[in-house]
Design an enzyme around this catalytic site. Structure first.
Site, PDB file in Angstrom:
ATOM      1  CD  GLU A 145       4.899   9.503 -25.039  1.00  0.00           C
ATOM      2  OE1 GLU A 145       3.469   9.264 -25.092  1.00  0.00           O
ATOM      3  OE2 GLU A 145       5.509   8.784 -25.648  1.00  0.00           O
ATOM      4  CB  CYS A 176       9.623   6.918 -20.181  1.00  0.00           C
ATOM      5  SG  CYS A 176      11.314   6.619 -20.779  1.00  0.00           S
ATOM      6  CG  HIS A 187       9.127   8.152 -25.600  1.00  0.00           C
ATOM      7  ND1 HIS A 187       8.255   7.929 -24.752  1.00  0.00           N
ATOM      8  CD2 HIS A 187      10.201   7.400 -24.961  1.00  0.00           C
ATOM      9  CE1 HIS A 187       8.294   6.989 -23.766  1.00  0.00           C
ATOM     10  NE2 HIS A 187       9.545   6.930 -23.680  1.00  0.00           N
TER      11      HIS A 187
HETATM   12  N1  PCA Z   1      13.436   4.853 -22.264  1.00  0.00           N
HETATM   13  C1  PCA Z   1      12.717   3.884 -21.429  1.00  0.00           C
HETATM   14  C2  PCA Z   1      13.388   4.199 -20.146  1.00  0.00           C
HETATM   15  C3  PCA Z   1      14.321   5.041 -20.216  1.00  0.00           C
HETATM   16  C4  PCA Z   1      14.438   5.383 -21.785  1.00  0.00           C
HETATM   17  O1  PCA Z   1      15.047   6.288 -22.168  1.00  0.00           O
HETATM   18  C5  PCA Z   1      10.925   4.070 -21.379  1.00  0.00           C
HETATM   19  O2  PCA Z   1      10.688   4.513 -22.623  1.00  0.00           O
HETATM   20  O3  PCA Z   1      10.454   3.699 -20.549  1.00  0.00           O
END
Ligand code: PCA
Length: 206
Positions: free
Chosen positions: A90, A153, A175
């Site tokens: 990200e 997140c 992610h």
């Molecule tokens: N993914 C979610 C919240 C926790 C996670 O593992 C997100 O992308 O916000």
């Protein structure tokens, strides 16, 4: 003793399972990765791996407690992004909470700034291109992403970058796709050991 030979600490967090686990088995690859790598050495880094609650407020409080405890030189937070087909590095955290899904405490945020008078966004301070290239060199799918979403997140990512803005601590968010055991056959996924190999290659770039 020469101070520079002391291993540096990299705080690595994952999230507990939340509403978006199609297997219904309480899985989140990011939690498994953080616990698997806890205590390991990767390049110069001693990994402190921990799992955070998937709650807007408590995830941030828990991360800040861990940062005080470890005083890490780098912080890498991981989360699950169902539907993505590559490890996603990200670029940017935005000052906005908005998701149709409640967090694990039942809190819904339907569109509001995280803080009223802080910057609209913060950039990751990780070496994103080198990390992507290192993952791809392992034959593992990796991409840069310009949105960590607007759920827990992104919230954690933004609050972390805000808290660290005056420090030299390198920090960012990655992610992960679903695990194969979470995904129906039509949804992209990636085996846990593939994710771990990719992440290890990426962390060596820090
Ligand atoms: N993914 C979610 C919240 C926790 C996670 O593992 C997100 O992308 O916000």
């Amino acid at each position: 003793m020469h101070g520079q030979h002391k291993p540096s600490t990299l705080l690595l967090t994952g999230f507990e399972a939340f509403g978006d686990d199609p297997s219904g088995r309480g899985l989140n690859p990011s939690a498994q990765i953080a616990t698997t790598l806890h205590g390991m050495q990767i390049g110069p880094w001693r990994i402190a791996g921990h799992v955070l609650p998937c709650e807007y407020a408590r995830s941030v409080r828990t991360l800040k407690t861990l940062m005080r405890e470890y005083a890490p030189q780098a912080v890498v937070c991981l989360g699950q992004a169902g539907g993505r087909n590559a490890i996603s590095l990200e670029r940017i955290a935005v000052n906005w909470d908005e998701a149709a899904l409640p967090d694990n405490a039942g809190t819904l945020r339907d569109g509001r700034p995280i803080f009223k008078s802080t910057p609209a966004a913060y950039f990751s301070t990780l070496p994103l291109h080198a990390m992507r290239d290192a993952i791809q060199a392992q034959g593992i799918a990796a991409e840069l992403s310009s949105s960590a979403g607007h759920f827990v997140c992104n919230h954690l990512f933004y609050c972390m970058m805000h808290a660290l803005r005056k420090t030299r601590v390198r920090a960012g968010f990655i992610h992960m796709p679903y695990l194969p055991e979470q995904a129906a056959s039509v949804v992209p996924s990636m085996p846990l050991l593939t994710m771990i190999s990719g992440l290890q290659a990426a962390l060596r770039m820090l």
